[in-house]
Motif scaffolding. Structure first.
Motif, PDB file in Angstrom:
ATOM      1  N   VAL A  63       0.842  -1.201   0.000  1.00  0.00           N
ATOM      2  CA  VAL A  63       0.000   0.000   0.000  1.00  0.00           C
ATOM      3  C   VAL A  63       0.876   1.249   0.000  1.00  0.00           C
ATOM      4  O   VAL A  63       2.021   1.226   0.463  1.00  0.00           O
ATOM      5  CB  VAL A  63      -0.948   0.041   1.223  1.00  0.00           C
ATOM      6  N   ARG A  64       0.321   2.324  -0.510  1.00  0.00           N
ATOM      7  CA  ARG A  64       0.906   3.655  -0.376  1.00  0.00           C
ATOM      8  C   ARG A  64      -0.169   4.516   0.270  1.00  0.00           C
ATOM      9  O   ARG A  64      -1.201   4.791  -0.335  1.00  0.00           O
ATOM     10  CB  ARG A  64       1.328   4.223  -1.719  1.00  0.00           C
ATOM     11  N   VAL A  65       0.081   4.918   1.514  1.00  0.00           N
ATOM     12  CA  VAL A  65      -0.944   5.602   2.294  1.00  0.00           C
ATOM     13  C   VAL A  65      -0.633   7.091   2.389  1.00  0.00           C
ATOM     14  O   VAL A  65       0.476   7.476   2.747  1.00  0.00           O
ATOM     15  CB  VAL A  65      -1.036   5.029   3.726  1.00  0.00           C
ATOM     16  N   GLU A  66      -1.621   7.901   2.072  1.00  0.00           N
ATOM     17  CA  GLU A  66      -1.501   9.351   2.219  1.00  0.00           C
ATOM     18  C   GLU A  66      -2.497   9.829   3.261  1.00  0.00           C
ATOM     19  O   GLU A  66      -3.696   9.561   3.159  1.00  0.00           O
ATOM     20  CB  GLU A  66      -1.761  10.070   0.894  1.00  0.00           C
ATOM     21  N   GLY A  67      -1.989  10.506   4.288  1.00  0.00           N
ATOM     22  CA  GLY A  67      -2.860  11.036   5.334  1.00  0.00           C
ATOM     23  C   GLY A  67      -3.275  12.459   5.035  1.00  0.00           C
ATOM     24  O   GLY A  67      -2.485  13.263   4.533  1.00  0.00           O
ATOM     25  N   LEU A  68      -4.517  12.788   5.348  1.00  0.00           N
ATOM     26  CA  LEU A  68      -5.009  14.150   5.135  1.00  0.00           C
ATOM     27  C   LEU A  68      -4.653  15.078   6.293  1.00  0.00           C
ATOM     28  O   LEU A  68      -4.407  16.258   6.091  1.00  0.00           O
ATOM     29  CB  LEU A  68      -6.527  14.139   4.953  1.00  0.00           C
ATOM     30  N   MET A  69      -4.639  14.533   7.518  1.00  0.00           N
ATOM     31  CA  MET A  69      -4.459  15.371   8.707  1.00  0.00           C
ATOM     32  C   MET A  69      -3.147  15.010   9.383  1.00  0.00           C
ATOM     33  O   MET A  69      -2.937  13.864   9.770  1.00  0.00           O
ATOM     34  CB  MET A  69      -5.623  15.167   9.681  1.00  0.00           C
ATOM     35  N   GLY A  70      -2.306  16.003   9.557  1.00  0.00           N
ATOM     36  CA  GLY A  70      -0.999  15.758  10.141  1.00  0.00           C
ATOM     37  C   GLY A  70      -0.938  16.081  11.615  1.00  0.00           C
ATOM     38  O   GLY A  70      -1.949  16.160  12.326  1.00  0.00           O
ATOM     39  N   THR A  71       0.284  16.319  12.082  1.00  0.00           N
ATOM     40  CA  THR A  71       0.542  16.617  13.487  1.00  0.00           C
ATOM     41  C   THR A  71      -0.174  17.894  13.913  1.00  0.00           C
ATOM     42  O   THR A  71      -0.150  18.897  13.202  1.00  0.00           O
ATOM     43  CB  THR A  71       2.058  16.800  13.697  1.00  0.00           C
TER      44      THR A  71
END
Length: 321
Positions: A63-71
């Motif tokens: 998988v290649r996962v991209e998060g919308l909400m960071g730190t």
């Protein structure tokens, strides 16, 4: 029993079942209806960063996962941009926390057929729903990840969704999920071991908002938050004064700020407590609705939980571990 009575009984049962389990069944249907993809790695989008970490732990190199909400991002207040919407539409699969944690994105996520709420793996009877509820959109407290035994259940939701969309990787996902499940069992034991250092009468935890109820229930702490379950509405003067009175009465040594919530309101509580003649300190910063920076231990779910428990125990004992 007449035919009419039998029909009414069946209808009543169907209505009851629909009322009790609509979300869980809808999510199961979503997974069952996912169509296999041939492209590897799978293009995944996740919302909060500890969900991103969860998917990466199970999905591994397939998988290649991209998060919308960071730190430091508050998911209760986050609004999807036009770029976010494009990412969601183009993703092979989307994972989000659910239970209305992503407050302003909920309607969008629920409409997307490839969006999976990981919290729907948790039986509703294990969720916190106080008498009278939380008001507004929150039927249940969404902060389930603070009970590691509940968060462990979400691993199966991710495993099943990935296996459905990528059958060739099913054995790989099962192995990753099992290994990560064992790691979470170790984490749960570590937290309980750390809490045992704090005398029972000192196990009172004051935070910026009411995110730690599951943590308190699982690990034996009394928890108070200045704000409610959501951070949408700000704490008022009365909230500050009432919490200050509670801290003085209980002789509490430390309060804790959160990485995703401005700390000015809790600083007002500290000032109000000191004005009453009792000294309380900010015992440290906790990760609540977001994990830490990518590439750091605190940027993972396990790391954020280990950081939190060390910070809490140090603050309550008044010394560094």
């Amino acid at each position: 029993m007449t035919d009419k009575q039998r029909w009414l009984s069946v209808l009543s049962l169907l209505i009851l079942t629909t009322c009790l389990f609509p979300q869980a069944r809808a999510q199961q249907d979503k997974i069952a209806q996912l169509q296999p993809m041939r492209q590897i790695p799978l293009q995944i989008v996740a919302t909060v960063n500890f969900v991103t970490d969860l998917v990466q732990q199970v999905g591994g190199n397939r998988v290649r996962v991209e998060g919308l909400m960071g730190t430091g991002v508050d998911p209760h207040l986050y609004k999807a941009s036009a770029g976010d919407v494009r990412k969601l539409q183009q993703a092979h699969l989307i994972f989000y926390a659910g239970l209305h944690l992503e407050g302003k994105m909920v309607e969008l996520l629920e409409r997307l057929p490839r969006a999976i709420a990981v919290s729907d793996a948790i039986p509703r009877e294990r969720l916190i729903r106080p008498p009278g509820g939380f008001g507004g959109q929150y039927t249940y407290d969404p902060h389930v990840w603070f009970d590691v035994t509940l968060w462990k259940l979400t691993v199966t939701r991710v495993r099943d969704a990935l296996s459905q969309i990528d059958p060739a990787g099913a054995a790989y996902y099962r192995a990753n999920a099992a290994a990560y499940g064992r790691r979470l069992e170790q984490l749960d034991a570590f937290i309980r071991q750390q809490i045992a250092q704090v005398p029972a009468q000192q196990r009172v935890m004051i935070t910026a908002h009411d995110a730690f109820a599951y943590f308190g229930r699982r690990y034996g702490l009394e928890v108070r938050g200045l704000q409610g379950v959501s951070t949408v509405s700000e704490a008022g003067t009365r909230d500050v004064q009432q919490l200050a009175d509670f801290i003085v009465q209980r002789r509490i040594r430390a309060v804790f700020v959160e990485s995703s919530v401005p700390q000015r309101a809790l600083e007002a509580v500290v000032a109000a407590v000191r004005a009453r003649g009792w000294n309380v300190v900010i015992g440290g910063q906790l990760f609540s609705d977001a994990a830490g920076n990518p590439g750091t231990p605190e940027g993972t779910y396990v790391g954020m939980m280990e950081h939190n428990i060390r910070t809490i125990v140090s603050g309550l004992l008044g010394r560094q571990l």
